[in-house]
Structures are given as structure tokens and as C-alpha cells.
Motif scaffolding. Structure first.
Motif, PDB file in Angstrom:
ATOM      1  N   TYR A 106       0.835  -1.207   0.000  1.00  0.00           N
ATOM      2  CA  TYR A 106       0.000   0.000   0.000  1.00  0.00           C
ATOM      3  C   TYR A 106       0.870   1.258   0.000  1.00  0.00           C
ATOM      4  O   TYR A 106       1.813   1.355   0.783  1.00  0.00           O
ATOM      5  N   SER A 107       0.532   2.198  -0.882  1.00  0.00           N
ATOM      6  CA  SER A 107       1.170   3.521  -0.879  1.00  0.00           C
ATOM      7  C   SER A 107       0.299   4.451  -0.048  1.00  0.00           C
ATOM      8  O   SER A 107      -0.846   4.692  -0.407  1.00  0.00           O
ATOM      9  N   PRO A 108       0.835   5.005   1.035  1.00  0.00           N
ATOM     10  CA  PRO A 108      -0.019   5.828   1.903  1.00  0.00           C
ATOM     11  C   PRO A 108      -0.351   7.169   1.264  1.00  0.00           C
ATOM     12  O   PRO A 108       0.333   7.604   0.330  1.00  0.00           O
ATOM     13  N   SER A 109      -1.375   7.801   1.782  1.00  0.00           N
ATOM     14  CA  SER A 109      -1.673   9.161   1.338  1.00  0.00           C
ATOM     15  C   SER A 109      -0.549  10.062   1.833  1.00  0.00           C
ATOM     16  O   SER A 109       0.201   9.699   2.757  1.00  0.00           O
ATOM     17  N   PHE A 166      10.342   7.214   3.526  1.00  0.00           N
ATOM     18  CA  PHE A 166       9.797   6.655   2.277  1.00  0.00           C
ATOM     19  C   PHE A 166      10.763   6.878   1.127  1.00  0.00           C
ATOM     20  O   PHE A 166      11.531   7.829   1.137  1.00  0.00           O
ATOM     21  N   PHE A 167      10.717   5.989   0.155  1.00  0.00           N
ATOM     22  CA  PHE A 167      11.498   6.180  -1.072  1.00  0.00           C
ATOM     23  C   PHE A 167      10.639   5.756  -2.268  1.00  0.00           C
ATOM     24  O   PHE A 167       9.682   4.992  -2.110  1.00  0.00           O
ATOM     25  N   TYR A 168      11.034   6.271  -3.423  1.00  0.00           N
ATOM     26  CA  TYR A 168      10.279   5.945  -4.638  1.00  0.00           C
ATOM     27  C   TYR A 168      11.128   5.033  -5.516  1.00  0.00           C
ATOM     28  O   TYR A 168      12.298   5.329  -5.778  1.00  0.00           O
ATOM     29  N   GLY A 169      10.577   3.923  -5.939  1.00  0.00           N
ATOM     30  CA  GLY A 169      11.269   3.011  -6.846  1.00  0.00           C
ATOM     31  C   GLY A 169      12.053   1.953  -6.120  1.00  0.00           C
ATOM     32  O   GLY A 169      11.642   1.461  -5.077  1.00  0.00           O
ATOM     33  N   GLU A 170      13.212   1.614  -6.680  1.00  0.00           N
ATOM     34  CA  GLU A 170      13.964   0.447  -6.219  1.00  0.00           C
ATOM     35  C   GLU A 170      15.020   0.777  -5.177  1.00  0.00           C
ATOM     36  O   GLU A 170      15.949   0.007  -4.967  1.00  0.00           O
ATOM     37  N   ASN A 171      14.927   1.928  -4.534  1.00  0.00           N
ATOM     38  CA  ASN A 171      15.936   2.344  -3.575  1.00  0.00           C
ATOM     39  C   ASN A 171      16.109   1.305  -2.464  1.00  0.00           C
ATOM     40  O   ASN A 171      15.165   0.876  -1.845  1.00  0.00           O
TER      41      ASN A 171
END
Lengths: 148, 78
Positions: free
Chosen positions: B44-47, B66-71
Motif C-alpha cells: 500500500y502507498s499511503p496518502s 519513504f522512497f520511490y522506486g527500487e531504492n
């Protein structure tokens, strides 16, 4: 398995049970011999109305019993509120459920257009209501397990 | 559906913060424990609002939770 996943499964099973039992009880009462459309309309009207009421009451009772069993077996309290994940999954499940019902409704209207008996229209309509309920429960289970 | 692209270090950060439980974090940020489970599993991606509330609980900027992608870099912590 989380509370919501278990609840979706219980909801699915109770929908199947309620519908099957009700169908087995009411369908043999169909007025086959009667040609009067008023009697037939009365039968289908009461079929849908009673099914709706019985279904709501049974779902409430099953939900209460499920919560009691859940508390006893896990020692956990059920979530007291719906958070953003629950609301999002509810919306997605409702969308799928609604799409299923509308498809069934259009199919039921189509049966009238191709001059099928009234009985077919009502059966398709009731089946659409049942399938939309099942779709909603399965969608909830799917989204809770796979994520959104 | 599959895995979401927004990942997080919540599990590690909870552990670093006196082994905070999922329920304690859930209570602090106002969601159910199941939502914290879904977040940690990457389901789940939070608001944005929930993401900020979680970051604030750990006293960290958003990008350290939080990070975006394959970090796969570990968070620096405080």
C-alpha cells in the motif's frame, strides 16, 4: 490472515449460504400454473423484497457472531474504525460490484427486448444482485491480500 | 495490482525507536494495525497526509522514511 481478510471470506460464505437456502425455499413456490401476471409480479416482488431484508438481517447477525468469535480466538479487538486503506478498498470493491450489477441489469433489459418471458428478466436481475454481492466480497479479499 | 513503487523503512525505524509495535505506531498515526502491516509489506502507498504523520512520529524528514522506486539504501536515522 488479517481481520479484514477473514471478514471478507465470512461475508462471501454467508452470501452464498443465504442465497442458496433462500432460493431452495422460495423457488419451488413459483406460481407455474397461474397465468395471471398480477400473481407472478407479486411473487417476484416479494421474492426480491424478502431476500433483501433477510440478507441484511442475516449479515448483521453473522457479523456480530464473527466479531465475538474473532475476539475469543485471537484475543484481539476488531478495528473500531475504517481508515484510508479500508475506505479505498471499499470504493474499489463497490466499483466492481456496481459494474457487475449494471451489466446484469442491462442483460435483464436485453432479455425483454428479445422477447424472453418475464421470468427470465427477473432471474437475470436476481442473479445480477447475487453476483454483484459476491464480486464485492471477492474484490475486498483480493485488494486486502494483494494491496492497492 | 502487484507491489507499489513507494517503499519505506518503517519496520527498521520502529525497531530503532525502542522496538515500537505496529499497534503503537498505528495508534499514533490514526490508522489500523492492518494498514501498518500492508505498508511494511509494500502492499500500500499511503496518502501524503499519512506519510507525513508517520515521518513526524519518527522525527525524520519524509524522504528518510519513504522512497520511490527500487531504492535499497538504509535510512540514516537520527
Amino acid at each position: 490472515m488479517t481481520y479484514q481478510e477473514k471478514k471478507s471470506i465470512v461475508s462471501l460464505i454467508s452470501t452464498l449460504l443465504i442465497f442458496t437456502v433462500y432460493l431452495l425455499y422460495r423457488y419451488p413456490q413459483y406460481p407455474n400454473e397461474v397465468l395471471d401476471s398480477k400473481v407472478t409480479f407479486h411473487y417476484w416482488g416479494s421474492f426480491i423484497l424478502v431476500l433483501t431484508l433477510v440478507s441484511i438481517a442475516a449479515h448483521i447477525v453473522i457479523s456480530i457472531v464473527f466479531n465475538i468469535i474473532f475476539r475469543m480466538t485471537t484475543g484481539e479487538k476488531e478495528p473500531a474504525f475504517a481508515d484510508e486503506l479500508d475506505k479505498r478498498i471499499d470504493l474499489l470493491a463497490f466499483r466492481n460490484s456496481f459494474a457487475m450489477f449494471v451489466s446484469g441489469f442491462l442483460l435483464a433489459m436485453g432479455s425483454l427486448v428479445i422477447d424472453q418471458p418475464l421470468k427470465v428478466m427477473f432471474i437475470v436481475l436476481i442473479a445480477a444482485g447475487f453476483l454483484s454481492d459476491v464480486t464485492g466480497s471477492i474484490s475486498r479479499l483480493y485488494y486486502y491480500r494483494r494491496g492497492v | 495490482m502487484g507491489k507499489v513503487l513507494v517503499g519505506n523503512y518503517i519496520r527498521k525505524l520502529r525497531f530503532d525507536l525502542n522496538e515500537m509495535t505496529q499497534q503503537q505506531l498505528a495508534d499514533k498515526v490514526g490508522v489500523t494495525r492492518q494498514t501498518i502491516v500492508a505498508l511494511e509489506k509494500g502492499n500500500y502507498s499511503p496518502s501524503l497526509e499519512l506519510a507525513f504523520r508517520i515521518a513526524r512520529t519518527f522525527n525524520l524528514p519524509l524522504e528518510e522514511v519513504f522512497f520511490y522506486g527500487e531504492n535499497s539504501e538504509k535510512p540514516s536515522g537520527k
